[in-house]
Write a protein that holds these residues in place. Structure first.
Motif, PDB file in Angstrom:
ATOM      1  N   PHE A 122     -11.885  11.017   5.550  1.00  0.00           N
ATOM      2  CA  PHE A 122     -11.919   9.608   5.927  1.00  0.00           C
ATOM      3  C   PHE A 122     -12.247   8.844   4.649  1.00  0.00           C
ATOM      4  N   ILE A 123     -11.320   8.029   4.181  1.00  0.00           N
ATOM      5  CA  ILE A 123     -11.459   7.302   2.926  1.00  0.00           C
ATOM      6  C   ILE A 123     -11.930   5.887   3.232  1.00  0.00           C
ATOM      7  N   GLU A 124     -13.194   5.593   2.903  1.00  0.00           N
ATOM      8  CA  GLU A 124     -13.699   4.246   3.150  1.00  0.00           C
ATOM      9  C   GLU A 124     -13.453   3.357   1.941  1.00  0.00           C
ATOM     10  N   VAL A 125     -12.723   2.286   2.151  1.00  0.00           N
ATOM     11  CA  VAL A 125     -12.465   1.299   1.107  1.00  0.00           C
ATOM     12  C   VAL A 125     -13.670   0.370   1.023  1.00  0.00           C
ATOM     13  N   LYS A 126     -14.352   0.386  -0.112  1.00  0.00           N
ATOM     14  CA  LYS A 126     -15.550  -0.433  -0.281  1.00  0.00           C
ATOM     15  C   LYS A 126     -15.252  -1.809  -0.867  1.00  0.00           C
ATOM     16  N   CYS A 127     -14.071  -1.960  -1.438  1.00  0.00           N
ATOM     17  CA  CYS A 127     -13.697  -3.257  -2.002  1.00  0.00           C
ATOM     18  C   CYS A 127     -12.694  -3.917  -1.061  1.00  0.00           C
ATOM     19  N   GLY A 128     -11.806  -4.745  -1.596  1.00  0.00           N
ATOM     20  CA  GLY A 128     -10.825  -5.423  -0.761  1.00  0.00           C
ATOM     21  C   GLY A 128      -9.433  -4.840  -0.901  1.00  0.00           C
ATOM     22  N   ALA A 129      -8.456  -5.620  -0.476  1.00  0.00           N
ATOM     23  CA  ALA A 129      -7.073  -5.160  -0.445  1.00  0.00           C
ATOM     24  C   ALA A 129      -6.487  -4.910  -1.834  1.00  0.00           C
ATOM     25  N   GLU A 130      -7.181  -5.331  -2.876  1.00  0.00           N
ATOM     26  CA  GLU A 130      -6.670  -5.122  -4.238  1.00  0.00           C
ATOM     27  C   GLU A 130      -6.508  -3.645  -4.578  1.00  0.00           C
ATOM     28  N   ILE A 131      -7.182  -2.771  -3.844  1.00  0.00           N
ATOM     29  CA  ILE A 131      -7.091  -1.336  -4.120  1.00  0.00           C
ATOM     30  C   ILE A 131      -5.869  -0.690  -3.473  1.00  0.00           C
ATOM     31  N   VAL A 132      -5.228  -1.381  -2.550  1.00  0.00           N
ATOM     32  CA  VAL A 132      -4.162  -0.759  -1.751  1.00  0.00           C
ATOM     33  C   VAL A 132      -3.012  -0.201  -2.586  1.00  0.00           C
ATOM     34  N   PRO A 133      -2.495  -0.906  -3.601  1.00  0.00           N
ATOM     35  CA  PRO A 133      -1.407  -0.309  -4.399  1.00  0.00           C
ATOM     36  C   PRO A 133      -1.813   1.017  -5.052  1.00  0.00           C
ATOM     37  N   GLU A 134      -3.038   1.101  -5.559  1.00  0.00           N
ATOM     38  CA  GLU A 134      -3.495   2.346  -6.178  1.00  0.00           C
ATOM     39  C   GLU A 134      -3.702   3.425  -5.124  1.00  0.00           C
ATOM     40  N   LEU A 135      -4.227   3.046  -3.970  1.00  0.00           N
ATOM     41  CA  LEU A 135      -4.356   4.007  -2.875  1.00  0.00           C
ATOM     42  C   LEU A 135      -2.998   4.575  -2.492  1.00  0.00           C
ATOM     43  N   LYS A 136      -2.023   3.701  -2.373  1.00  0.00           N
ATOM     44  CA  LYS A 136      -0.679   4.152  -1.994  1.00  0.00           C
ATOM     45  C   LYS A 136      -0.111   5.096  -3.042  1.00  0.00           C
ATOM     46  N   ARG A 137      -0.328   4.780  -4.311  1.00  0.00           N
ATOM     47  CA  ARG A 137       0.178   5.645  -5.381  1.00  0.00           C
ATOM     48  C   ARG A 137      -0.415   7.044  -5.269  1.00  0.00           C
ATOM     49  N   ILE A 138      -1.702   7.118  -4.968  1.00  0.00           N
ATOM     50  CA  ILE A 138      -2.392   8.411  -4.883  1.00  0.00           C
ATOM     51  C   ILE A 138      -2.028   9.161  -3.609  1.00  0.00           C
ATOM     52  N   LEU A 139      -1.920   8.438  -2.492  1.00  0.00           N
ATOM     53  CA  LEU A 139      -1.746   9.093  -1.190  1.00  0.00           C
ATOM     54  C   LEU A 139      -0.298   9.381  -0.817  1.00  0.00           C
ATOM     55  N   GLU A 140       0.634   8.626  -1.348  1.00  0.00           N
ATOM     56  CA  GLU A 140       2.047   8.805  -0.980  1.00  0.00           C
ATOM     57  C   GLU A 140       2.534  10.243  -1.190  1.00  0.00           C
ATOM     58  N   PRO A 141       2.153  10.900  -2.292  1.00  0.00           N
ATOM     59  CA  PRO A 141       2.585  12.298  -2.471  1.00  0.00           C
ATOM     60  C   PRO A 141       1.984  13.262  -1.445  1.00  0.00           C
ATOM     61  N   MET A 142       0.991  12.789  -0.695  1.00  0.00           N
ATOM     62  CA  MET A 142       0.347  13.628   0.317  1.00  0.00           C
ATOM     63  C   MET A 142       0.848  13.304   1.725  1.00  0.00           C
ATOM     64  N   LYS A 143       1.978  12.640   1.801  1.00  0.00           N
ATOM     65  CA  LYS A 143       2.490  12.167   3.085  1.00  0.00           C
ATOM     66  C   LYS A 143       2.676  13.292   4.097  1.00  0.00           C
ATOM     67  N   GLU A 144       3.050  14.463   3.613  1.00  0.00           N
ATOM     68  CA  GLU A 144       3.261  15.593   4.532  1.00  0.00           C
ATOM     69  C   GLU A 144       1.933  16.086   5.110  1.00  0.00           C
ATOM     70  N   ARG A 145       0.821  15.636   4.534  1.00  0.00           N
ATOM     71  CA  ARG A 145      -0.513  15.986   5.037  1.00  0.00           C
ATOM     72  C   ARG A 145      -1.172  14.783   5.718  1.00  0.00           C
TER      73      ARG A 145
END
Length: 263
Positions: A122-145
């Motif tokens: 469970f990934i808790e975002v402590k800041c605002g929506a500004e982190i979303v592009p970086e989150l997507k970059r990191i998590l997109e390769p894990m889409k099958e999981r």
């Protein structure tokens, strides 16, 4: 006799309650460190929760506080610091000398500890929506999981934008029972906002919400998943399990598992 009956009732449905290790196995290891996550997995927690901020150079740091003073002894503002400056800090010694080698991890480093299978983060975002592009970059390769990932956030924009950018990940809105103005949280409005944002459910604090069958029904009727934080007493574990929550976040996942009758 009453306790025995309650225990039996709870144990019958215990398998459905997901145990989430708060900042990893934070009762034993320094919170939000690789050691805390590894200890959680080793002790068969269903999930680990972590906190993440966006750093000054647009990268990630896994830490709960806005600054590093409490857990690293050096006062750096996380959002104004570079990732390399943060990850160089000792984030374990405050918990004990044996943890001196633990550092503030990056999100990638934390995710790399997650075993293949059903256990998840469970990934808790402590800041605002500004982190979303970086989150997507990191998590997109894990889409099958995808089933091994979830995002949680107090800030509405962070939760909503995460869901828009990554509709394949379950996203839950975090909330305390009272607002920053110390007023009771309007659960009906929270449900309406969460519905409008097309999120998957709520992750609510133990305090100041009514936490009864009517409350749970109101949330379930909206079609939402329901998690509770942070539960560290066996009696409370039994209470929330009886209410039928999907998951319990705790500093001590072993205590929760033993309380629910799972070994």
């Amino acid at each position: 006799m009453k306790f025995a009956a309650l225990f039996l009732l709870t144990a019958m449905s215990a398998h459905a309650v997901e145990i989430v290790a708060h900042r990893g196995f934070s009762a034993r290891a320094p919170e939000n460190t690789l050691a805390a996550f590894e200890l959680g997995w080793k002790n068969q927690t269903d999930a680990c929760e972590l906190d993440v901020y966006l750093t000054a150079d647009g990268k990630t740091a896994v830490i709960h506080d806005k600054d590093t003073k409490r857990t690293a002894g050096v006062n750096l503002d996380v959002a104004k610091s570079k990732q390399t400056d943060l990850t160089a800090l000792d984030a374990g010694s405050w918990k004990g000398k044996e943890w001196a080698k633990e550092k503030i991890p990056t999100l990638e480093q934390a995710l790399a500890t997650m075993p293949k299978g059903k256990q998840r983060f469970f990934i808790e975002v402590k800041c605002g929506a500004e982190i979303v592009p970086e989150l997507k970059r990191i998590l997109e390769p894990m889409k099958e999981r995808a089933a091994q990932l979830a995002i949680i956030a107090f800030k509405r924009d962070a939760a909503a934008e995460s869901k828009k950018a990554m509709p394949w990940i379950k996203v839950y809105r975090l909330a305390s029972g009272k607002t920053k103005e110390k007023k009771p949280t309007d659960l009906t409005q929270l449900i309406a906002d969460t519905t409008a944002d097309k999120l998957d459910g709520l992750d609510l604090g133990t305090a100041d919400f009514p936490w009864d069958e009517a409350m749970v029904k109101q949330i379930r009727d909206a079609g939402f998943g329901l998690y509770v934080w942070t539960v560290n007493k066996p009696a409370d574990v039994l209470r929330f399990a009886k209410l039928g929550v999907d998951g319990i976040t705790t500093d001590d996942p072993v205590m929760v598992r033993e309380t629910l009758g799972e070994r």
